[in-house]
Design an enzyme around this catalytic site. Structure first.
Site, PDB file in Angstrom:
ATOM      1  CD  GLU A 102      67.785  22.560  54.012  1.00  0.00           C
ATOM      2  OE1 GLU A 102      67.883  23.725  53.609  1.00  0.00           O
ATOM      3  OE2 GLU A 102      68.762  21.813  54.175  1.00  0.00           O
ATOM      4  CE  LYS A 202      71.871  20.938  52.408  1.00  0.00           C
ATOM      5  NZ  LYS A 202      71.468  21.928  53.441  1.00  0.00           N
ATOM      6  CB  CYS A 235      69.567  24.174  50.935  1.00  0.00           C
ATOM      7  SG  CYS A 235      69.673  25.837  51.615  1.00  0.00           S
TER       8      CYS A 235
END
Ligand SMILES: *[C@@H]1O[C@H](CO)[C@@H](O)[C@H](O)[C@H]1NC(C)=O
Ligand SMILES: *[C@@H]1O[C@H](CO)[C@@H](O)[C@H](O)[C@H]1NC(C)=O
Ligand SMILES: *[C@@H]1O[C@H](CO)[C@@H](O)[C@H](O)[C@H]1NC(C)=O
Ligand SMILES: *[C@@H]1O[C@H](CO)[C@@H](O)[C@H](O)[C@H]1NC(C)=O
Ligand SMILES: *[C@@H]1O[C@H](CO)[C@@H](O)[C@H](O)[C@H]1NC(C)=O
Ligand SMILES: *[C@@H]1O[C@H](CO)[C@@H](O)[C@H](O)[C@H]1NC(C)=O
Ligand SMILES: *[C@@H]1O[C@H](CO)[C@@H](O)[C@H](O)[C@H]1NC(C)=O
Ligand SMILES: *[C@@H]1O[C@H](CO)[C@@H](O)[C@H](O)[C@H]1NC(C)=O
Length: 528
Positions: A102, A202, A235
Site C-alpha cells: 500500500e 479500500k 491494511c
C-alpha cells in the site's frame, strides 16, 4: 475442564488417524498424478511460488504541496523502477505472483488536492478486456497502470500493486464528492500477460482524508491457473467484516492478497501477528506486504499459510526486502493442520496430568481447585489504549482466570525457563475508541515491560521464558484471531486452535523462543 478436554483430545485423535489413513491413499494417487505434472511444469500441483516485496517507498518531500502530473510521475517512476528490478529478480526464481505494498508508488501524507496529480484513471471495465501495456491509448492518465502491466509481461507473473485512482462523477450520483471525482486507495491485479484482471478500492480507510470510501463495497476476487480463488483487501480492512471476512465466508477465497502501510502496535497488533492470525483463523494463505519505513513503525511482511509462515520484520535495515516462498492451496480440512510435533495428544496429556482433575462436562463451571483467581487480585493497565483487567502469572506453573464484562479468559501455563520476567493474563471486552472505533474481545498472556503492573501492555520485543500453555475464553463472537509472538519478533504456529463448547482456545507446547504475546483477539463486528 480437564475431563472434557481429554474427551476432545480422544475424538480429535481418532478423527486425525482417520484423516491420515485417508490422506495416505489420497497422497499416493496425488503423487502419481503430480509426478507427471512436476516433470512437465516444474511445480507440484496445487503449489505455486509467491513473492511479496516490502518496499521502502521513495516519498515526495512535500506531500501537502500542489504539484503537476509530470512531477508526480517523475517521483512515481522512481518507485516503479525499483518494482521492475524486483519483478526481474523474482522472475529468475520462477515466481508466479508478486505483491507490492500500500502507498508503495505514491507515498503518504497528501491532502485531497495534493494527491490528485498522483492519481491514475481507473476505468470501469465490465466485460471489456484491457491490456494497458499493449493498449496504452485506450484511456488517458493511466501511465502507472501501463508500467505495472508491462512489468507483469516482462516477469510473466501475476502482479498486484497499490496506487491512487480517480473516477469522475457528477450530481446524478448522490455520493459524488463536491469536486466531481472519487479518489480511491486502490489495488490492481494484472495477469501474467499484462491484462488488467481486477481492482479493489479500500473500504476501511485509516484517517486517509485524501481518499474516498467507495459507494459500494468491492468484493474483489480473481482466479489464476495455479491456485484456488484469491481475494484482495488493504491494511485496516483486516480488522473489519466487510469485505475481509465475507470474502472468506461467502466468496470461497483460499488465498488473500493483503497490501498494507501498517504501523506496528505491540503487544497485539504488529503486522506479522495479525497477518498470520488471519491465515490461521480462516485456514487461508495470506500474501501480506507492508511498506518499509521503520521510523514510522512500518515493517513486517510475510507469506503465511495456516501452518507455516515466511515472514520478515526488520526495524534496522533501511532497505526493502523481497520474500519468496512456495506454498500450496490450504488443506480442505483444517483438522489436518494441527499435526506439528509440539501438539501431539501425548504431550498434552503429560502437561495436563500435573493439573488437578475435574469432572467431565464442567467446561462452563471450571473446577475451583484449578483456579487461583480467588486469591490473586486483578489490576488494570493500558494496552494499546485499552483498559485491560489483568492478573499476574508469577508462578512456574499455574491456572488463572480473569473476567471483564461478558468475557472470561483462562490460562493453564507452565514455564520452562523461569527468569524474573513478569507476565500477566489480561482481558478486554469493550469498544476500542482510539485510532478507530471497533469492538474488541481479547484474552492476552503478555510479557510486561518490567516488574510493575502498569508496564503490562508496553511494547516489548524480547523474552527468555518459554511456556507451555492452554489459553481460552468464552467469546461472544465467532471471529477470534489467535496470535502467537515470540522473542525477537518471531512467529510460531499455535499447536491447536478452535472451539471447545462455548470456548475458543489456543494450545502450544515447546515454544522455541521466549514468549512475548499469546492472545485470542476477538472482533465482535456487530457491536462496532
Ligand atoms: C505525516 O504528517 C504528520 C503530520 O501531519 C507527521 O506527523 C508525520 O511525520 C508525517 N509522516 C511522514 C511520513 O511524512
Ligand atoms: C485523452 O486526452 C486527449 C487530450 O485531452 C483527448 O484529445 C483524447 O480524446 C483523450 N483520450 C481518451 C481515450 O479519453
Ligand atoms: C453524469 O455521469 C453519468 C455517468 O457517468 C453520465 O452518464 C451522465 O451523462 C453525466 N451527466 C452530466 C450532466 O454530466
Ligand atoms: C491473458 O490472461 C487473461 C487472464 O488469465 C486471459 O483471460 C487472456 O485470455 C489472456 N490473453 C492472452 C492474449 O493470452
Ligand atoms: C502429519 O504427520 C505425519 C507424521 O509425521 C506426516 O507424515 C504427515 O505428512 C503430516 N501431515 C500433515 C498434514 O502435515
Ligand atoms: C480502568 O478501569 C477501572 C475499572 O473500571 C478503573 O478503575 C480505572 O480507573 C480505569 N483505568 C483507566 C486508565 O481508565
Ligand atoms: C462467560 O463466563 C462468565 C463466568 O462463567 C459468565 O458470567 C459470562 O456470562 C459468560 N459469557 C458468556 C457470553 O456466556
Ligand atoms: C531485551 O530488550 C531489552 C530492552 O530493549 C534490552 O535491554 C535487553 O538487552 C534485551 N535482551 C536481549 C536478550 O536481547
Amino acid at each position: 475442564m480437564k475431563g472434557s478436554g481429554a474427551t476432545c483430545e480422544r475424538t480429535r485423535k481418532e478423527r486425525f488417524i482417520a484423516h491420515i489413513m485417508l490422506g495416505a491413499w489420497y497422497k499416493l494417487g496425488l503423487f502419481l498424478l503430480c509426478y507427471q505434472i512436476i516433470s512437465l511444469e516444474g511445480h507440484p500441483e496445487g503449489h505455486y511460488v509467491a513473492a511479496v516485496y516490502e518496499h521502502r517507498s521513495i516519498l515526495t518531500p512535500n506531500p501537502k504541496v500542489l504539484t503537476d502530473r509530470e512531477s508526480a510521475l517523475r517521483l512515481m517512476n522512481q518507485n516503479l523502477d525499483l518494482y521492475e528490478e524486483q519483478v526481474m529478480a523474482a522472475a529468475k526464481e520462477g515466481v508466479q505472483i508478486i505483491v507490492f505494498p500500500e502507498d508503495g508508488i505514491h507515498g503518504f501524507n497528501f491532502t485531497r488536492d495534493s494527491l490528485y496529480p498522483f492519481l491514475d484513471f481507473l476505468p470501469s471495465l465490465q466485460s471489456e478486456e484491457w491490456n494497458p501495456c499493449l493498449e496504452p491509448y485506450k484511456f488517458n492518465d493511466t501511465e502507472v497502470l501501463q508500467r505495472l502491466s508491462c512489468m507483469a509481461i516482462m516477469g510473466q507473473m501475476y502482479l498486484v500493486a497499490n496506487l491512487g485512482t480517480k473516477q469522475p462523477c457528477n450530481s446524478s450520483d448522490a455520493h459524488c464528492p463536491a469536486d466531481g471525482r472519487y479518489q480511491f486507495n486502490t489495488n490492481v491485479v494484472f495477469s501474467d500477460n499484462g491484462t488488467f484482471v481486477t481492482s479493489y478500492r479500500k473500504q476501511n480507510l485509516y484517517f486517509e482524508y485524501a481518499f474516498d470510501t467507495p459507494p459500494e463495497v468491492d468484493y474483489s476476487t480473481f482466479d489464476t491457473p495455479f491456485a484456488e480463488k484469491f481475494g484482495i483487501f488493504i491494511c485496516f480492512d483486516i480488522l473489519f467484516f466487510e469485505p475481509a471476512v465475507r470474502l472468506v465466508k461467502d466468496y470461497g477465497v483460499k488465498h488473500i492478497v493483503f497490501t498494507a502501510a501498517w504501523m506496528n502496535q505491540l503487544p497485539l497488533l504488529a503486522s506479522i501477528e495479525i497477518q498470520q492470525a488471519f491465515a490461521v483463523a480462516f485456514n487461508v494463505n495470506v500474501l501480506a506486504v507492508n511498506n518499509h519505513h521503520p521510523s514510522l513503525g512500518m515493517t513486517g511482511s510475510g507469506i503465511h499459510s495456516p501452518r507455516r509462515s515466511f515472514w520478515y520484520h526488520n526495524m534496522e535495515s533501511p532497505e526493502g526486502k523481497l520474500i519468496i516462498a512456495q506454498i500450496s492451496d490450504p488443506p480442505a480440512d483444517a483438522d489436518l493442520l494441527w499435526n506439528d510435533t509440539s501438539s501431539t495428544t501425548e504431550s498434552y496429556r503429560e502437561f495436563f496430568s500435573k493439573e488437578p482433575s475435574c469432572e467431565e462436562n464442567d467446561i462452563d463451571a471450571p473446577c475451583n481447585k484449578g483456579w487461583s483467581h480467588e486469591t490473586v487480585p486483578s489490576f488494570h493497565s493500558t494496552m494499546m489504549y485499552d483498559n485491560f483487567t489483568l492478573v499476574p502469572a508469577w508462578e512456574e506453573q499455574g491456572s488463572l482466570q480473569v473476567c471483564s464484562n461478558s468475557l472470561c479468559c483462562y490460562v493453564d501455563y507452565q514455564r520452562h525457563v523461569l527468569s524474573d520476567d513478569f507476565y500477566a493474563l489480561g482481558v478486554f471486552d469493550d469498544l476500542h475508541t482510539v485510532h478507530g472505533t471497533y469492538y474488541v474481545q481479547a484474552c492476552a498472556l503478555v510479557k510486561c515491560g518490567g516488574p510493575q503492573f502498569e508496564t503490562c501492555g508496553h511494547e516489548i520485543t524480547n523474552a527468555t521464558d518459554t511456556f507451555d500453555f492452554h489459553l481460552w475464553g468464552n467469546f461472544s463472537t465467532s471471529y477470534v484471531f489467535p496470535i502467537l509472538l515470540t522473542s525477537g519478533m518471531t512467529l510460531e504456529i499455535p499447536g491447536q486452535v478452535g472451539w471447545e463448547g462455548s470456548h475458543y482456545f489456543m494450545r502450544k507446547n515447546q515454544l522455541s523462543e521466549g514468549l512475548l504475546t499469546a492472545a485470542l483477539y476477538g472482533r465482535w463486528y456487530e457491536r462496532d
